[in-house]
Design an enzyme around this catalytic site. Structure first.
Site, short mmCIF file in Angstrom:
data_model
loop_
_atom_site.label_atom_id
_atom_site.label_comp_id
_atom_site.label_asym_id
_atom_site.label_seq_id
_atom_site.Cartn_x
_atom_site.Cartn_y
_atom_site.Cartn_z
N TYR A 1 53.60 28.23 57.80
CA TYR A 1 53.20 27.31 58.89
C TYR A 1 51.76 27.61 59.32
CZ TYR A 1 52.66 25.75 63.74
OH TYR A 1 52.17 25.21 64.91
N ASP B 1 51.10 6.97 59.23
CA ASP B 1 51.49 8.23 58.60
C ASP B 1 50.18 8.90 58.20
OD1 ASP B 1 52.16 10.29 56.95
OD2 ASP B 1 53.62 9.16 55.76
N THR C 1 46.95 26.72 66.44
CA THR C 1 47.91 27.66 67.00
C THR C 1 47.42 29.11 66.99
OG1 THR C 1 50.07 28.66 66.49
CG2 THR C 1 48.96 27.59 64.69
N1 NAP Z 1 55.04 23.53 70.16
C1 NAP Z 1 54.39 24.66 70.26
O1 NAP Z 1 54.89 25.67 70.81
C2 NAP Z 1 52.98 24.77 69.71
C3 NAP Z 1 52.32 26.02 69.73
C4 NAP Z 1 51.01 26.11 69.25
C5 NAP Z 1 50.37 24.97 68.77
N2 NAP Z 1 51.04 23.78 68.75
C6 NAP Z 1 50.32 22.60 68.22
O2 NAP Z 1 50.22 21.63 69.26
C7 NAP Z 1 50.27 20.31 68.70
C8 NAP Z 1 51.36 19.50 69.38
O3 NAP Z 1 52.63 20.12 69.14
P1 NAP Z 1 54.01 19.53 69.69
O4 NAP Z 1 54.92 20.69 69.94
O5 NAP Z 1 53.75 18.55 70.79
O6 NAP Z 1 54.54 18.76 68.40
P2 NAP Z 1 55.83 17.80 68.26
O7 NAP Z 1 56.56 17.71 69.56
O8 NAP Z 1 56.56 18.25 67.04
O9 NAP Z 1 55.17 16.38 68.00
C9 NAP Z 1 54.53 16.05 66.80
C10 NAP Z 1 54.62 14.54 66.60
O10 NAP Z 1 53.95 14.21 65.37
C11 NAP Z 1 54.75 13.29 64.65
N3 NAP Z 1 54.45 13.35 63.22
C12 NAP Z 1 54.94 14.23 62.28
N4 NAP Z 1 54.47 13.93 61.06
C13 NAP Z 1 53.65 12.86 61.20
C14 NAP Z 1 52.88 12.07 60.29
N5 NAP Z 1 52.87 12.33 58.97
N6 NAP Z 1 52.15 11.03 60.77
C15 NAP Z 1 52.16 10.74 62.10
N7 NAP Z 1 52.89 11.44 63.02
C16 NAP Z 1 53.63 12.48 62.58
C17 NAP Z 1 56.16 13.76 64.95
O11 NAP Z 1 57.13 12.80 64.61
P3 NAP Z 1 58.62 13.30 64.16
O12 NAP Z 1 59.12 14.18 65.25
O13 NAP Z 1 59.37 12.02 64.03
O14 NAP Z 1 58.44 14.05 62.88
C18 NAP Z 1 56.07 14.04 66.45
O15 NAP Z 1 56.26 12.86 67.22
C19 NAP Z 1 50.46 20.51 67.19
O16 NAP Z 1 49.22 20.52 66.53
C20 NAP Z 1 51.07 21.91 67.10
O17 NAP Z 1 50.87 22.51 65.85
C21 NAP Z 1 52.30 23.65 69.20
#
Ligand code: NAP
Length: 280
Positions: A126, A36, A102
């Site tokens: 966010y 975590d 982001t």
């Molecule tokens: N998705 C988008 O469109 C987007 C756009 C711009 C930037 N980003 C950035 O790109 C990156 C990847 O995004 P993503 O969409 O792949 O995210 P995601 O699918 O939500 O995956 C995030 C992972 O982190 C885990 N997590 C959450 N809290 C945690 C903690 N305290 N300790 C350890 N693990 C934890 C989550 O587990 P749980 O699901 O069980 O909580 C999930 O498996 C992030 O930095 C995001 O901000 C994403």
């Protein structure tokens, strides 16, 4: 080379595991069950014991509207201060850290987009939490990669969000007419392309610092949906509407193209989308 991927079960994380695992790296995949990142001492101990050479932090809390409506503390903890925990631990073992942010850190007033060193001005909780995270990168060896509008294979975690592409495909099964916001111009980005470019940044030994990594080009939500249905042969009537047609708790930037001035461009988003749709 030993690579620790944190957030390994997320949409981007699972792709990073494939990308690095398939290219000869020793990959250690950790998600919430294993670490975590909000727990400082735990993070320091686990990373010190493992001694990875590269740490990729793809963990985040991305529920933009829920965060705006009352989950500020969780967002600040995971997206903000926890990045400091990982950065500090990376410094202790002298690992290179890759972290993601982001396009939402920008206010969206620049029609032509934002360069890597432009000044962020977040307009949602966010975005504010992600900017705090950016500023927690204190170890010397870090790459901060800003990206936008990820799409790709859905994460396998409980409650994982569908990407916009998957939401549209589902909508097409239920409706033959949809209203879509013809505003908020940004670049859809295929997680496979982002994972590959992450590996290349490391292997090309690019100077540490901030990078903008998205597929080339951009569109509004309406433009994106139009292309999804065109490429997947779905016959859905689309009506362009303004953002005020669907008021949402968190404000989104109107124009948030991330201009990439440091790396070769990645293929156009339409091309990447066509490849992803073939997997559906
Ligand atoms: N998705 C988008 O469109 C987007 C756009 C711009 C930037 N980003 C950035 O790109 C990156 C990847 O995004 P993503 O969409 O792949 O995210 P995601 O699918 O939500 O995956 C995030 C992972 O982190 C885990 N997590 C959450 N809290 C945690 C903690 N305290 N300790 C350890 N693990 C934890 C989550 O587990 P749980 O699901 O069980 O909580 C999930 O498996 C992030 O930095 C995001 O901000 C994403």
């Amino acid at each position: 080379m030993k690579v620790l991927i944190i957030g390994a079960k997320g949409m981007l994380g699972q792709e990073l595991v494939q990308e690095f695992g398939g290219n000869g790296y020793e990959v250690i995949s950790w998600d919430k069950e294993e670490i975590d990142i909000t727990k400082k001492e735990d993070v320091r101990k686990k990373i010190s014991d493992l001694k990875p050479e590269i740490i990729i932090n793809a963990a985040a809390y991305n529920a933009v509207d829920k965060i705006e409506e009352g989950e500020k503390d969780l967002a600040l903890a995971v997206n903000g201060y926890a990045v400091g925990n990982v950065s500090e631990a990376a410094g202790v073992v002298d690992a290179t850290l890759i972290h993601y942010s982001t396009d939402y850190v920008f206010d969206g007033k620049e029609i032509d987009g934002y360069k890597e060193n432009d000044e962020p001005n977040p307009e949602s909780v966010y975005a504010e939490s992600k900017l705090i995270g950016e500023r927690q990168l204190k170890n010397k060896k870090f790459y901060l990669i800003r990206t936008s509008r990820l799409f790709g294979k859905q994460a396998e975690t409980e409650g994982a969000k569908k990407s916009f592409v998957d939401v549209m495909i589902k909508c097409a099964e239920e409706k033959d007419c949809l209203e879509l916001v013809d505003e908020e111009f940004s670049s859809p980005t295929y997680v496979s392309d982002l994972a590959k470019r992450t590996r290349e940044i490391i292997e090309w030994k690019k100077p540490f610092g901030i990078y903008h990594v998205t597929n080339a080009g951009g569109c509004t939500w309406y433009g994106w949906a139009k292309k999804i249905f065109e490429l997947s042969g779905k016959n859905v009537k689309l009506i362009p509407v303004g953002a005020d047609r669907f008021p949402r708790p968190a404000k989104r930037p109107k124009y948030s193209l991330l201009l990439n001035t440091k790396l070769p461009p990645i293929r156009k988003w339409e091309e990447a989308l066509a490849e992803y749709l073939k997997t559906k």
